[in-house]
Every structure is written in structure tokens, then in C-alpha cells.
Scaffold this active site. Structure first.
Site, PDB file in Angstrom:
ATOM      1  N   LYS A 243      34.590  62.126  -4.740  1.00 13.79           N
ATOM      2  CA  LYS A 243      35.866  62.546  -5.245  1.00 13.79           C
ATOM      3  C   LYS A 243      37.049  62.184  -4.659  1.00 13.79           C
ATOM      4  O   LYS A 243      38.020  62.256  -5.173  1.00 13.79           O
ATOM      5  CB  LYS A 243      35.760  64.147  -5.405  1.00 13.79           C
ATOM      6  CG  LYS A 243      34.803  64.685  -6.507  1.00 13.79           C
ATOM      7  CD  LYS A 243      34.591  66.092  -6.709  1.00 13.79           C
ATOM      8  CE  LYS A 243      33.595  66.481  -7.568  1.00 13.79           C
ATOM      9  NZ  LYS A 243      32.291  65.980  -7.582  1.00 13.79           N
TER      10      LYS A 243
HETATM   11  C1  PLP Z   1      31.071  65.871  -8.609  1.00 12.66           C
HETATM   12  C2  PLP Z   1      29.983  64.992  -7.823  1.00 12.66           C
HETATM   13  C3  PLP Z   1      28.964  64.432  -8.571  1.00 12.66           C
HETATM   14  C4  PLP Z   1      29.165  64.739 -10.209  1.00 12.66           C
HETATM   15  O1  PLP Z   1      30.266  63.816 -10.818  1.00 12.66           O
HETATM   16  P1  PLP Z   1      30.682  64.164 -12.243  1.00 12.66           P
HETATM   17  O2  PLP Z   1      31.952  63.430 -12.413  1.00 12.66           O
HETATM   18  O3  PLP Z   1      31.243  65.708 -12.031  1.00 12.66           O
HETATM   19  O4  PLP Z   1      29.842  63.895 -13.297  1.00 12.66           O
HETATM   20  C5  PLP Z   1      27.839  63.758  -8.313  1.00 12.66           C
HETATM   21  N1  PLP Z   1      27.770  63.896  -6.814  1.00 12.66           N
HETATM   22  C6  PLP Z   1      28.569  64.467  -5.911  1.00 12.66           C
HETATM   23  C7  PLP Z   1      28.375  64.359  -4.651  1.00 12.66           C
HETATM   24  C8  PLP Z   1      29.624  64.979  -6.390  1.00 12.66           C
HETATM   25  O5  PLP Z   1      30.513  65.626  -5.502  1.00 12.66           O
END
Ligand code: PLP
Length: 496
Positions: free
Chosen positions: A110
Site C-alpha cells: 500500500k
Molecule cells: C491490501 C493488501 C492486499 C489486497 O489488495 P487489494 O488491492 O485490496 O486487492 C494484499 N496483500 C496485502 C499485504 C495487502 O496489504
């Protein structure tokens, strides 16, 4: 190119306004009218460095900003913040390539989007002639809150309040948040679970909007959630980065197709991959990997979305989700039919179920494949990848690795596969240590150290030494006090 609501094409907004507001006024998501409106020469970016790619791609997706403006925003967002200058490196693991998205300031993927969003938001505020300070409210189950605070930390014109469930996050996640620096950051635990915190934030938004509670105070609320197009757009870049790396390494020739396997929760990450494909990048299949909460696996197979099912708490918690918000954008862009999307989202709200038409399902099948992996499979995958290839991956990445192997077995004519790695193994040290065959009893920080002495893989700087860092945020409140808390904070000019 204006953006419009996925549920009503007459609700339009510039891309800057879409970033500033997050959600369309009818509850739909802001989307470009069609991917054909995005003009982009995909080959022209392959020779660029990552910041150059980001400038070109983000200007194409968010045309309110000029290329020169975007170049500056990208530079401010990323320079010196990631472990490597290319931001998202690729490594070979067996026959596959792993795209590492966790080399940012909080060791979660993120960071890629949440480093960029504050830049886009403050620039959008200026473009739209809004003087108010932006107060970001976020409920977090662990990862988003920290990444958002790190992104907004000391960004002029912004403040951020993060609510997390008291006792509902891991010790490492809690320490990451409560030691957050910055004069404009605020973290508060809520007595309740994640849903309570999330519902509480939605209620604060509704109460403030309806009661005009912040009017005249020079503050407006906004959200750092992945429904914001400003969080989605920066994620398109690393699909191009991965492709260019494979060309540069001679693993593929320019024009060859590759497949991506994406550990999926809210469907933001994988949708960014679909955007890259629509912008011309030679992508074969996008493989959607889920954990035991496999609502998307069933949906992509059958066209029937059904959230009425048990909710499992898994070792890959960032994918524990039954309503994947960004799917709405895909359904809109593939069907071009806002009335249909409005109807389906209405069904989802009323009954928890919807069924898409057959022709739309055919289109989904042309671009997507799907699979899932439960907790036992996840730990097995961590052990197998470590023993066979010497590569240590986190639980979310392990889900994607396992599903990628399922995909290759079921589709012998597959293209080279790139697996997206979304977190450092040290963010989920207990499950990872168990995955490589050791007991993970005891304090989470001790487990982290044991994982390090076992594998000799260094702990990321932001996680090492966390235990010793000063706790700056100690507030704990009842969930019915969240509105008061926000109003009180909004009235304070200086927090520190
Ligand atoms: C948020 C997240 C995901 C999922 O991503 P999306 O865009 O919500 O599908 C997968 N792995 C980790 C470690 C995350 O923090």
C-alpha cells in the site's frame, strides 16, 4: 476526459475533483467513461526509469494534471522513500518472477499508492480552488492506517486520524502505528472490532455531511480508502515496471505476453493490472488469488457474487474481505452500462447476492483466471518456496504463489508468470516462521528475531527497533465517542 459515477453517467467530475472527493455523490465510484478515452503509447515508457513511467502513466489517467506538474508530484512522493530506486524490484523464483511491492516505508504494498495519494490530493485541492485543510479519516485492520500516516506525515494542508480496533491488530502493527511521527498524525484505538471502527468512520462522515458540522471551520473530511482513483492509478505503474524488467533481462521480447498473479482483497491491485492491459501492455491473463474467503473465486467462475457465507480470519488478513469494492469499476468498464451496475449494487446491498449477464461473464473469462488457497496451503507454500528456491515470502504472497502453480497446471499454454508480492515476511512473522517449520510461540518481536536468525534475511529498517521506539499515541475510546473525538481534533489547530 472527465470522470463519472459508475452508477450514473450524468454525475461527472474532473480527475482532480474525483481525487479530492473520493466517492461520487450517489455512492458510485469515479471511473473514466471508457478505457478507450485513455490515450497512451505503452511502448514509449518501457525504456524509462520508474519515476518517468509513473509521470507518463499518471498523466494519462489523471489529465487534470500537466506532465510537468505530475513529474514534480512523483518526485516528491518517491525520492528516497523506498529501499531501491526502481521502487518495485523483480526477482526470479524458480520459473516465475516475483514483483516485490513491499520495499517502501512501511513494508506493505500500500506504500506505492499511499506515498503518491497525498501529493495528488494537495495538488487537486489547489486545482479545485479549495482552501480548506484536508482531514483524512481511516479505519484500519492494520496495514492501511500505517501506510496512510507515513504517506501523509507532515504533508502541508493535511491531517490524518487513524482508528484501529483495540486488541484487534498484531503487536507489530500496533507498535508501527502508535510510534508514528509527524505533527499532523493521530492514532486512536476503538473499543470494538474492525467492523465497529469502519462503521464508526462511515457514521462520522455521514453526520458531518448531513449536519454540516465542519462548515466554516476551514476543514473538510476525506478518505484514503482504495475506492479513491488517486490510490488506484499509481498501482498501474509497477505492471509496466515488471514488463520492462523482463524485456531488459531477456526473459521475453517486447510484444510477448505475460500473465500476472495477484493476491486480492478489495480488487484494487488486480484492477490496476487490468488498466495496464487496457492501456496496451501485453498481458495475457490476470490471475485472481484469494484465501479461504473465496467469494471472488466463485464469482469469477460462475458470474454469481454471493457474500452470504462464513467469514474466516486467516493468516493473510489483508485479504479477509467479502465485499470487494473495486469490482464495481471493472463491471462498469467492461459492460459500459451504469444502469446495470446500479442495479447489481442495489441487489448486493439488499440481498448480498447478484448475478451478472452471460456476455459480461464471457468478457471476464477472457481476461481473468481465479483460484484460492487456505491457511494450510499458505504455510505449505511458504515452506516449499523457502526450501526449493531459498526465497522467503509473506503469507499473502504465498497465497498468490500457490494459485499461480494451480493456474500453470490447469493452463499448460500459459505465458511467463509474474507473482505480485504485497508484504514483507516480517510483517507476519509467526505464520512465516511456522511455514518454514519452526514453532512460533511467544512475543511477536521475539518471533521476528528468531525468523531473522533462522533465515539471515535482514529485518526491514522500519520494523527493526520498533519495540524501543517512543509511543506517541495512546488514546483509547468507546465507539460511540468517535464523532466527538473527530470534532474535537478538527477544532485544534496544533496537535503537537
Ligand atoms: C491490501 C493488501 C492486499 C489486497 O489488495 P487489494 O488491492 O485490496 O486487492 C494484499 N496483500 C496485502 C499485504 C495487502 O496489504
Amino acid at each position: 476526459m472527465d470522470y463519472q459515477s459508475t452508477r450514473d453517467p450524468s454525475l461527472r467530475a474532473s480527475s482532480a475533483r474525483a481525487v479530492l472527493d473520493g466517492l461520487a455523490p450517489d455512492g458510485g465510484l469515479y471511473s473514466m467513461p471508457s478505457m478507450r478515452e485513455v490515450s497512451f503509447d505503452w511502448k514509449s515508457v518501457l525504456g524509462m526509469d520508474t519515476q518517468g513511467m509513473a509521470t507518463e502513466i499518471l498523466t494519462a489517467l489523471l489529465p487534470s494534471f500537466t506532465k510537468d506538474e505530475m513529474r514534480t508530484l512523483v518526485k516528491n512522493a518517491y525520492t528516497g522513500k523506498f529501499e531501491t530506486e526502481d521502487l518495485t524490484p523483480t526477482v526470479s523464483v524458480g520459473d516465475d518472477t516475483v514483483l516485490e511491492l513491499f520495499r517502501g516505508p512501511t513494508s506493505a504494498f500500500k506504500d506505492v499508492a499511499l506515498s503518491m495519494l497525498p501529493q495528488l490530493m494537495t495538488a487537486a485541492r489547489e486545482k479545485c480552488g479549495v482552501d480548506d485543510e484536508i482531514l483524512i479519516l481511516t479505519a484500519t485492520s492494520g496495514d492501511t492506517g500505517k501506510a496512510a500516516m507515513e504517506g501523509f506525515c507532515d504533508v502541508p494542508g493535511t491531517k490524518i486520524i487513524v482508528f484501529y480496533p483495540d486488541g484487534g491488530v498484531s503487536a507489530v502493527q500496533k507498535a508501527q502505528m502508535t510510534t508514528q511521527s509527524g505533527r499532523n498524525t493521530c492514532v486512536c484505538a476503538v473499543r470494538g472490532n474492525f467492523d465497529d471502527a469502519q462503521t464508526g468512520v462511515k457514521n462520522v462522515f455521514a453526520a458531518v455531511t448531513e449536519g454540516k458540522l465542519l462548515d466554516g471551520m476551514g476543514v473538510r473530511l476525506s478518505s484514503a480508502n482504495s475506492i479513491n482513483i488517486g490510490r488506484l492509478a499509481p498501482q498501474v505503474v509497477y505492471y509496466f515496471r515488471a514488463y520492462a524488467n523482463l524485456v531488459n533481462e531477456g526473459k521475453i521480447k517486447s510484444g510477448d505476453k505475460i500473465d500476472f498473479c495477484v493476491p486480492t482483497g478489495n480488487f484494487g491491485d488486480i484492477l490496476a493490472g487490468w488498466f495496464a492491459k487496457e492501456m496496451g501492455l501485453p498481458v495475457g491473463k490476470l490471475v485472481c488469488a484469494s484465501n479461504a474467503n473465496n467469494v471472488l473465486t466463485d464469482f469469477l467462475k460462475t458470474g454469481r457474487y454471493d457474500k452470504n457465507r462464513p467469514f474466516y480470519k486467516t493468516v493473510s488478513p489483508s485479504m479477509d474481505i467479502l465485499v470487494s469494492s473495486n469490482l464495481e469499476r471493472l463491471l462498469y468498464l467492461m459492460s459500459g452500462d451504469a444502469a446495470l451496475v446500479k442495479h447489481l449494487m442495489g441487489e448486493l446491498k439488499e440481498t448480498g447476492v447478484y448475478q451478472i449477464p452471460d456476455d459480461l461473464l464471457q468478457k471476464l473469462h477472457a481476461d481473468f483466471w481465479q483460484g484460492f488457497c487456505d491457511d494450510i496451503g499458505t504455510k505449505n507454500a511458504i515452506g516449499k518456496v523457502y526450501r526449493e528456491y531459498g526465497y522467503l515470502c509473506d503469507t499473502h504472497t504465498a497465497v498468490a504463489w500457490d494459485v499461480a502453480q494451480q493456474y500453470k497446471t490447469a493452463n499448460p499454454d500459459h505465458n511467463p508468470v509474474v507473482i505480485l508480492s504485497t508484504a514483507s515476511p516480517y510483517k507476519f512473522p509467526a505464520a512465516v516462521l511456522e511455514g518454514i517449520g519452526h514453532s512460533a510461540q511467544g512475543d511477536e518481536f521475539d518471533v521476528m528475531e528468531r525468523l531473522c536468525s533462522e533465515t539471515r534475511i535482514p529485518v526491514p529498517k522500519n520494523l527493526a527497533g520498533l519495540r524501543e521506539r517512543e509511543v506517541r499515541h495512546k488514546d483509547v475510546i468507546d465507539r460511540d465517542k468517535m464523532l466527538d473525538y473527530v470534532l474535537n481534533k478538527a477544532s485544534q489547530k496544533e496537535w503537537f
